[in-house]
Design a protein around this motif. Structure first.
Motif, PDB file in Angstrom:
ATOM      1  N   ILE A 136       0.844  -1.201   0.000  1.00  0.00           N
ATOM      2  CA  ILE A 136       0.000   0.000   0.000  1.00  0.00           C
ATOM      3  C   ILE A 136       0.877   1.247   0.000  1.00  0.00           C
ATOM      4  CG2 ILE A 136      -1.625   1.334   1.396  1.00  0.00           C
ATOM      5  CD1 ILE A 136      -2.908  -1.343   2.210  1.00  0.00           C
ATOM      6  N   LEU A 137       1.941   1.243   0.800  1.00  0.00           N
ATOM      7  CA  LEU A 137       2.862   2.381   0.842  1.00  0.00           C
ATOM      8  C   LEU A 137       3.550   2.568  -0.507  1.00  0.00           C
ATOM      9  CD1 LEU A 137       4.192   4.646   2.432  1.00  0.00           C
ATOM     10  CD2 LEU A 137       5.904   2.989   3.202  1.00  0.00           C
ATOM     11  N   LEU A 138       3.898   1.475  -1.157  1.00  0.00           N
ATOM     12  CA  LEU A 138       4.519   1.566  -2.482  1.00  0.00           C
ATOM     13  C   LEU A 138       3.545   2.183  -3.486  1.00  0.00           C
ATOM     14  CD1 LEU A 138       6.963   0.956  -4.290  1.00  0.00           C
ATOM     15  CD2 LEU A 138       5.922  -1.267  -4.747  1.00  0.00           C
ATOM     16  N   ALA A 139       2.284   1.775  -3.437  1.00  0.00           N
ATOM     17  CA  ALA A 139       1.282   2.356  -4.335  1.00  0.00           C
ATOM     18  C   ALA A 139       1.107   3.848  -4.047  1.00  0.00           C
ATOM     19  CB  ALA A 139      -0.047   1.623  -4.182  1.00  0.00           C
ATOM     20  N   GLN A 140       1.137   4.213  -2.764  1.00  0.00           N
ATOM     21  CA  GLN A 140       1.041   5.630  -2.417  1.00  0.00           C
ATOM     22  C   GLN A 140       2.252   6.396  -2.922  1.00  0.00           C
ATOM     23  OE1 GLN A 140       0.568   5.480   1.823  1.00  0.00           O
ATOM     24  NE2 GLN A 140      -1.661   5.282   1.709  1.00  0.00           N
ATOM     25  N   CYS A 141       3.411   5.780  -2.885  1.00  0.00           N
ATOM     26  CA  CYS A 141       4.633   6.426  -3.397  1.00  0.00           C
ATOM     27  C   CYS A 141       4.533   6.661  -4.901  1.00  0.00           C
ATOM     28  CB  CYS A 141       5.855   5.573  -3.086  1.00  0.00           C
ATOM     29  SG  CYS A 141       6.224   5.455  -1.350  1.00  0.00           S
ATOM     30  N   VAL A 142       4.001   5.666  -5.615  1.00  0.00           N
ATOM     31  CA  VAL A 142       3.834   5.824  -7.061  1.00  0.00           C
ATOM     32  C   VAL A 142       2.861   6.969  -7.340  1.00  0.00           C
ATOM     33  CG1 VAL A 142       2.971   4.692  -9.152  1.00  0.00           C
ATOM     34  CG2 VAL A 142       4.471   3.452  -7.596  1.00  0.00           C
ATOM     35  N   VAL A 202       3.970  11.483   7.396  1.00  0.00           N
ATOM     36  CA  VAL A 202       2.624  10.944   7.600  1.00  0.00           C
ATOM     37  C   VAL A 202       2.476   9.549   6.998  1.00  0.00           C
ATOM     38  CG1 VAL A 202       0.180  11.319   7.094  1.00  0.00           C
ATOM     39  CG2 VAL A 202       1.624  13.232   7.746  1.00  0.00           C
ATOM     40  N   ASN A 203       2.756   9.404   5.719  1.00  0.00           N
ATOM     41  CA  ASN A 203       2.492   8.136   5.054  1.00  0.00           C
ATOM     42  C   ASN A 203       3.570   7.088   5.326  1.00  0.00           C
ATOM     43  OD1 ASN A 203       0.952  10.248   3.685  1.00  0.00           O
ATOM     44  ND2 ASN A 203       0.226   8.579   2.431  1.00  0.00           N
ATOM     45  N   ALA A 204       4.830   7.483   5.301  1.00  0.00           N
ATOM     46  CA  ALA A 204       5.919   6.519   5.481  1.00  0.00           C
ATOM     47  C   ALA A 204       6.301   6.370   6.945  1.00  0.00           C
ATOM     48  CB  ALA A 204       7.130   6.940   4.660  1.00  0.00           C
ATOM     49  N   ALA A 205       5.543   6.943   7.836  1.00  0.00           N
ATOM     50  CA  ALA A 205       5.748   6.821   9.290  1.00  0.00           C
ATOM     51  C   ALA A 205       7.135   7.278   9.720  1.00  0.00           C
ATOM     52  CB  ALA A 205       5.486   5.392   9.744  1.00  0.00           C
ATOM     53  N   GLY A 206       7.644   8.275   9.047  1.00  0.00           N
ATOM     54  CA  GLY A 206       8.937   8.841   9.432  1.00  0.00           C
ATOM     55  C   GLY A 206      10.131   8.009   9.016  1.00  0.00           C
TER      56      GLY A 206
END
Length: 160
Positions: free
Chosen positions: A12-18, A66-70
């Motif tokens: 999910i984090l990878l998709a958000q990064c894209v 926020v998204n990558a939790a720091g």
């Protein structure tokens, strides 16, 4: 069970990064259109570039916190780069003419508004402004002046 949740969260984090990279590419094209149409010249280009850099640094900082939790992981950076490359490779050629047209329309509207304001200032001379002010801005106590004049006339008559 825990590894499945971690892998799903990382995907999910990878998709958000894209998606972040696609948004950065979109922002880049918007600023590229603004540089070409709205801000010609060295100073305008510098201002657009500085604003783009500040905006992207703030967005990357917010995304990392926020998204990558720091935790700024390598796949986060790679995902953002892949998203930017997807935007530039697939959508930029179709979207840039739209942004250029919108920027040109914005510039033309601002030019027309500026000419309209300039026309208003040329039309409104000082005498016309005084006439309009006399008609619109009447004194709310206009009877007080008449009463004063009446009193002053009556005082003069009594003195004679």
């Amino acid at each position: 069970m825990m590894t499945a949740d971690i892998n799903r969260e990382q995907l999910i984090l990878l998709a958000q990064c894209v998606l972040f990279g696609v948004g950065a590419g979109l922002c880049y094209d918007v600023f590229r259109a603004a540089r070409r149409v709205l801000c010609p010249g060295r100073a305008g280009e510098t201002a657009c570039d500085a604003l783009f850099c500040v905006l992207m640094l703030a967005a990357a900082f917010r995304f990392a916190i926020v998204n990558a939790a720091g935790q700024w992981r390598l796949f986060v950076l790679l995902g953002a780069c892949v998203g930017g490359a997807l935007w530039q490779g697939c959508l930029s050629t179709a979207a840039l003419p739209l942004f250029l047209g919108a920027a040109a329309a914005l510039r033309a509207a601002a030019h027309r508004a500026g000419r309209g304001i300039q026309w208003c200032f040329q039309w409104a001379s000082a005498e016309k402004i005084r006439e309009i002010r006399k008609k619109v801005c009447k004194t709310p106590f206009h009877f007080s002046r008449k009463r004063y004049k009446i009193k002053s006339k009556s005082v003069q008559r009594q003195e004679r």
